[in-house]
Design a protein around this motif. Structure first.
Motif, PDB file in Angstrom:
ATOM      1  N   ARG A  27     -13.139  -3.957  -6.108  1.00 37.09           N
ATOM      2  CA  ARG A  27     -12.156  -3.262  -6.860  1.00 37.09           C
ATOM      3  C   ARG A  27     -11.442  -2.363  -5.910  1.00 37.09           C
ATOM      4  N   THR A  28     -10.387  -2.450  -6.698  1.00 37.16           N
ATOM      5  CA  THR A  28      -9.443  -1.811  -5.444  1.00 37.16           C
ATOM      6  C   THR A  28      -9.247  -0.084  -5.517  1.00 37.16           C
ATOM      7  N   HIS A  29      -9.291   0.234  -4.444  1.00 36.97           N
ATOM      8  CA  HIS A  29      -9.620   0.912  -3.698  1.00 36.97           C
ATOM      9  C   HIS A  29      -8.462   2.488  -3.084  1.00 36.97           C
ATOM     10  N   ILE A  30      -7.682   3.442  -3.869  1.00 37.97           N
ATOM     11  CA  ILE A  30      -6.772   4.432  -3.444  1.00 37.97           C
ATOM     12  C   ILE A  30      -7.469   5.904  -3.359  1.00 37.97           C
ATOM     13  N   SER A  31      -6.396   6.656  -2.304  1.00 36.33           N
ATOM     14  CA  SER A  31      -6.816   7.749  -2.140  1.00 36.33           C
ATOM     15  C   SER A  31      -5.671   8.320  -2.301  1.00 36.33           C
ATOM     16  N   VAL A  32      -5.537   9.738  -2.770  1.00 32.48           N
ATOM     17  CA  VAL A  32      -4.591  10.758  -3.275  1.00 32.48           C
ATOM     18  C   VAL A  32      -4.529  11.826  -2.089  1.00 32.48           C
TER      19      VAL A  32
END
Length: 252
Positions: A27-32
């Motif tokens: 998976r591609t991990h993105i934080s906001v």
């Protein structure tokens, strides 16, 4: 497409961009940041970040720093071995140092910070492969004395002669990890055999470990190292293993 200006690559995605070796995750991990909308798309792991401490930019990409990515993975449940493998690889990629990892882990305000701190303190400079990291951690978690990493022996004139993966210098005992290239490259194999013959002539004991040994029979690896330590006149009390290592995954 909606672009969130406060979003950044994190966790294993950030670690990969920095050249590290995190636990496998497709998976591609993105934080906001809090208040932003998290993506629910397939293949995206969206995380809510409470701050941007340690967020940096690399090649135009906003991402967690090497140190923060290790801590993020600790919070998400990566075990001690996986975290040390990652830390060693990030140091090898020359994007951080053990001291920086310790400083950030010690101030990490989230869950499993103690695991991140312990892992950071087990990261070493000069580790040439992730399998070497796993081998060293197997030894350490079994309660045996930690061997010295990346020992270099030189000729009398100071020129580089040999490099040892893991070494008990006081015992003249070497623990060597042989990667696939050692077996597949005939020239490398010939050099290895000549080198080992010379070392044995000088009184060194060598234990050679391969990937399948660590993956399939880690207990046997520890038995071989203990026998070698005893043969090299180590204190018998330092040749006893604990079962703690069984709580960890050494297969990556």
């Amino acid at each position: 497409m909606v672009i969130f200006p406060n979003a950044f690559a994190s966790h294993s995605s950030a670690a990969l961009i920095w050249g590290g070796d995190p636990p496998y995750d497709d998976r591609t991990h993105i934080s906001v940041l809090a208040g932003e909308t998290r993506s629910r798309r397939r293949g995206i792991a969206a995380h809510l970040a409470t701050d941007e401490d340690g967020v940096r930019t690399k090649n135009g990409i906003r991402l967690s720093s090497p140190e923060r990515s290790l801590c993020e993975l600790a919070t998400e449940g990566a075990d001690l071995v996986a975290l040390v493998v990652l830390g060693d690889s990030l140091v090898r990629a020359e994007v951080t140092t053990p001291e920086k990892l310790i400083a950030v882990a010690d101030s990490w305000p989230h869950r499993r910070a103690a695991v991140a701190s312990r892992a950071a303190r087990l990261v070493r400079e000069g580790v040439e492969s992730s399998m070497e990291s796993r081998l060293r951690m197997l030894i350490v978690l079994a309660g045996l004395p930690e061997p010295t990493v990346n020992v270099i022996m030189r000729h009398p004139n100071g020129e580089w002669k040999w490099r040892f993966d893991l070494c008990y210098r006081d015992l003249k005992l070497l623990i060597e990890y042989d990667g696939e290239h050692h077996a597949l490259d005939p020239e490398q194999r010939a050099r290895d055999l000549e080198r080992r013959e010379e070392l044995e002539h000088q009184g060194w004991r060598i234990v050679v470990i391969q990937k399948q040994h660590i993956y399939r029979t880690p207990g046997r690896v520890l038995e071989r190292i203990c026998v070698a330590r005893e043969d090299c006149s180590a204190d018998p009390r330092s040749c006893r293993t604990r079962t703690t290592w069984r709580n960890y995954n050494f297969a990556g």
